[in-house]
Design an enzyme around this catalytic site. Structure first.
Site, mmCIF file in Angstrom:
data_model
loop_
_atom_site.group_PDB
_atom_site.id
_atom_site.type_symbol
_atom_site.label_atom_id
_atom_site.label_comp_id
_atom_site.label_asym_id
_atom_site.label_seq_id
_atom_site.Cartn_x
_atom_site.Cartn_y
_atom_site.Cartn_z
ATOM 1 N N TYR A 157 -3.107 -1.989 -7.977
ATOM 2 C CA TYR A 157 -2.308 -3.327 -7.460
ATOM 3 C C TYR A 157 -1.734 -4.096 -8.662
ATOM 4 O O TYR A 157 -0.746 -4.502 -8.656
ATOM 5 C CB TYR A 157 -3.304 -4.089 -6.662
ATOM 6 C CG TYR A 157 -2.509 -5.017 -5.727
ATOM 7 C CD1 TYR A 157 -1.893 -5.042 -4.633
ATOM 8 C CD2 TYR A 157 -2.741 -6.527 -6.202
ATOM 9 C CE1 TYR A 157 -1.225 -6.028 -4.142
ATOM 10 C CE2 TYR A 157 -2.125 -7.315 -5.705
ATOM 11 C CZ TYR A 157 -1.142 -7.187 -4.639
ATOM 12 O OH TYR A 157 -0.651 -8.034 -3.836
HETATM 13 P P1 NAD Z 1 0.273 -7.833 5.151
HETATM 14 O O1 NAD Z 1 -0.471 -6.197 5.076
HETATM 15 O O2 NAD Z 1 0.181 -8.404 6.382
HETATM 16 O O3 NAD Z 1 1.931 -7.211 5.227
HETATM 17 C C1 NAD Z 1 2.466 -6.057 4.579
HETATM 18 C C2 NAD Z 1 3.726 -5.195 5.455
HETATM 19 O O4 NAD Z 1 4.013 -4.534 4.662
HETATM 20 C C3 NAD Z 1 2.793 -4.824 6.408
HETATM 21 O O5 NAD Z 1 3.357 -5.133 7.883
HETATM 22 C C4 NAD Z 1 3.107 -3.153 6.307
HETATM 23 O O6 NAD Z 1 3.297 -2.460 7.875
HETATM 24 C C5 NAD Z 1 4.102 -3.277 5.347
HETATM 25 N N1 NAD Z 1 4.209 -1.953 4.665
HETATM 26 C C6 NAD Z 1 3.322 -1.477 4.018
HETATM 27 N N2 NAD Z 1 3.808 -0.365 3.547
HETATM 28 C C7 NAD Z 1 5.116 -0.127 3.652
HETATM 29 C C8 NAD Z 1 5.923 0.999 3.793
HETATM 30 N N3 NAD Z 1 5.763 1.951 3.058
HETATM 31 N N4 NAD Z 1 7.143 0.687 4.256
HETATM 32 C C9 NAD Z 1 7.412 -0.401 4.727
HETATM 33 N N5 NAD Z 1 6.689 -1.357 5.269
HETATM 34 C C10 NAD Z 1 5.476 -1.208 4.643
HETATM 35 O O7 NAD Z 1 0.261 -8.356 3.833
HETATM 36 P P2 NAD Z 1 0.997 -9.825 3.154
HETATM 37 O O8 NAD Z 1 0.010 -10.494 2.801
HETATM 38 O O9 NAD Z 1 1.947 -10.169 4.106
HETATM 39 O O10 NAD Z 1 1.807 -9.075 1.912
HETATM 40 C C11 NAD Z 1 3.102 -9.178 1.857
HETATM 41 C C12 NAD Z 1 3.339 -9.021 0.240
HETATM 42 O O11 NAD Z 1 2.560 -10.150 -0.323
HETATM 43 C C13 NAD Z 1 2.761 -7.747 -0.409
HETATM 44 O O12 NAD Z 1 3.666 -7.227 -1.240
HETATM 45 C C14 NAD Z 1 1.337 -8.166 -1.092
HETATM 46 O O13 NAD Z 1 1.198 -7.402 -1.909
HETATM 47 C C15 NAD Z 1 1.903 -9.626 -1.353
HETATM 48 N N6 NAD Z 1 0.732 -10.538 -1.727
HETATM 49 C C16 NAD Z 1 0.036 -10.973 -0.739
HETATM 50 C C17 NAD Z 1 -1.106 -11.898 -1.255
HETATM 51 C C18 NAD Z 1 -2.087 -12.339 -0.085
HETATM 52 O O14 NAD Z 1 -3.188 -12.957 -0.394
HETATM 53 N N7 NAD Z 1 -1.715 -11.971 1.227
HETATM 54 C C19 NAD Z 1 -1.071 -12.299 -2.399
HETATM 55 C C20 NAD Z 1 -0.333 -11.892 -3.319
HETATM 56 C C21 NAD Z 1 0.733 -11.050 -3.166
#
Ligand code: NAD
Length: 262
Positions: A157
């Protein structure tokens, strides 16, 4: 009702997830038409319905961003349906396993890189071809504070999000001649939700010198490392994304904005 984005079309990936959907709601409230891309069919359907309730056009697209052919087909379908793509929120991502680097599962490393880096590149490449032709585009990539300072036990990650910040910088230079701005956001600890619970639990399970083996303690330790002494709410992200997509940030490109409580 604000309509600063009326006439604009936004494509969001990971649009059925927490951050993607929150941003879709925000952009829809600002009048943009919304194309939601995700690979979770059920969540996607619900998301499309919820976003359409703002009275804007909303369509959902099942697509796995690791599949370049599927990404090409999907982007072509979005352009055919909406006429154009003005905004891209390139946000789909996967957190991966938690283990020290010497034990990190090899197949999971590949999967994280495939989704977070290759997937993001596929979408960025394909959508920017369309934007280059139109000489207009605003792109926000979702990185993470894990891409600014490597956290323990998150080899894949952390590496993937450092890559996204690099990709953002490179793309901002390649696309600047075409009136396309490319920026990134870096959320840190956001909660409540799956990602928060999962990282607290899994960091505890690893049992490294950095965190307690008790998930409740891990949560305290993580929050204790944040100057603002709380985790961020998902709702604190969409305004930053809207800022970077809109013209209030007209002289900003290649920037990574932390959303991290200090
Ligand atoms: P989440 O798991 O709720 O959403 C991620 C979405 O991406 C899901 O709906 C999933 O189905 C989709 N996804 C995963 N793999 C995929 C693929 N191969 N093709 C199409 N869709 C795909 O998580 P989130 O918190 O909403 O995360 C969104 C972004 O934010 C991510 O890039 C994550 O790394 C980043 N992020 C999140 C946090 C946090 O704490 N929530 C912190 C830093 C960064």
């Amino acid at each position: 009702k604000s309509a600063r984005f009326s006439g604009r079309v936004a494509l969001l990936t990971g649009a059925a997830g927490n951050i993607g959907l929150a941003c879709a709601h925000r952009l829809a409230r600002s009048g943009a038409a919304i194309a939601l891309l995700d690979m979770n069919a059920q969540a996607l359907q619900a998301a499309e319905k919820a976003v359409a309730a703002h009275g804007v056009k909303a369509r959902s697209y099942m697509c796995d961003v690791t599949d370049i052919a599927a990404v090409r087909d999907t982007v072509a379908a979005v352009v055919a349906e909406f006429g154009a793509i003005d905004f891209l929120f390139n946000n789909a991502g996967y957190q991966g396993a938690f283990a020290p680097v010497q034990d990190y599962p090899e197949d999971d490393f590949a999967r994280v890189m495939d989704i977070n880096v290759r997937g993001a590149f596929h979408v960025l490449r394909t959508v920017s071809q369309h934007m280059v032709a139109r000489k207009f585009g605003r792109i926000v990539n979702t990185a993470s504070m894990a891409g600014v300072q490597g956290p323990p036990n998150m080899a894949a990650y952390g590496a993937s999000k450092f890559a996204i910040i690099g990709l953002t910088e490179v793309a901002s230079k390649d696309l600047a001649p075409y009136n396309i701005r490319v920026n990134a956001i870096s959320p840190a600890f956001m909660g409540p939700g799956m990602m928060w619970d999962r990282q607290v639990e899994l960091q505890a399970k690893v049992g490294s010198q950095y965190f307690s083996t008790d998930p409740k303690e891990v949560a305290k330790q993580m929050i204790g490392s944040v100057p603002m002494r709380r985790y961020g709410s998902i709702e604190e992200i969409p305004g930053v994304v809207e800022f970077l997509l809109g013209e209030d940030s007209s002289y900003m490109t290649g920037v990574n904005l932390p959303i991290a409580g200090g």
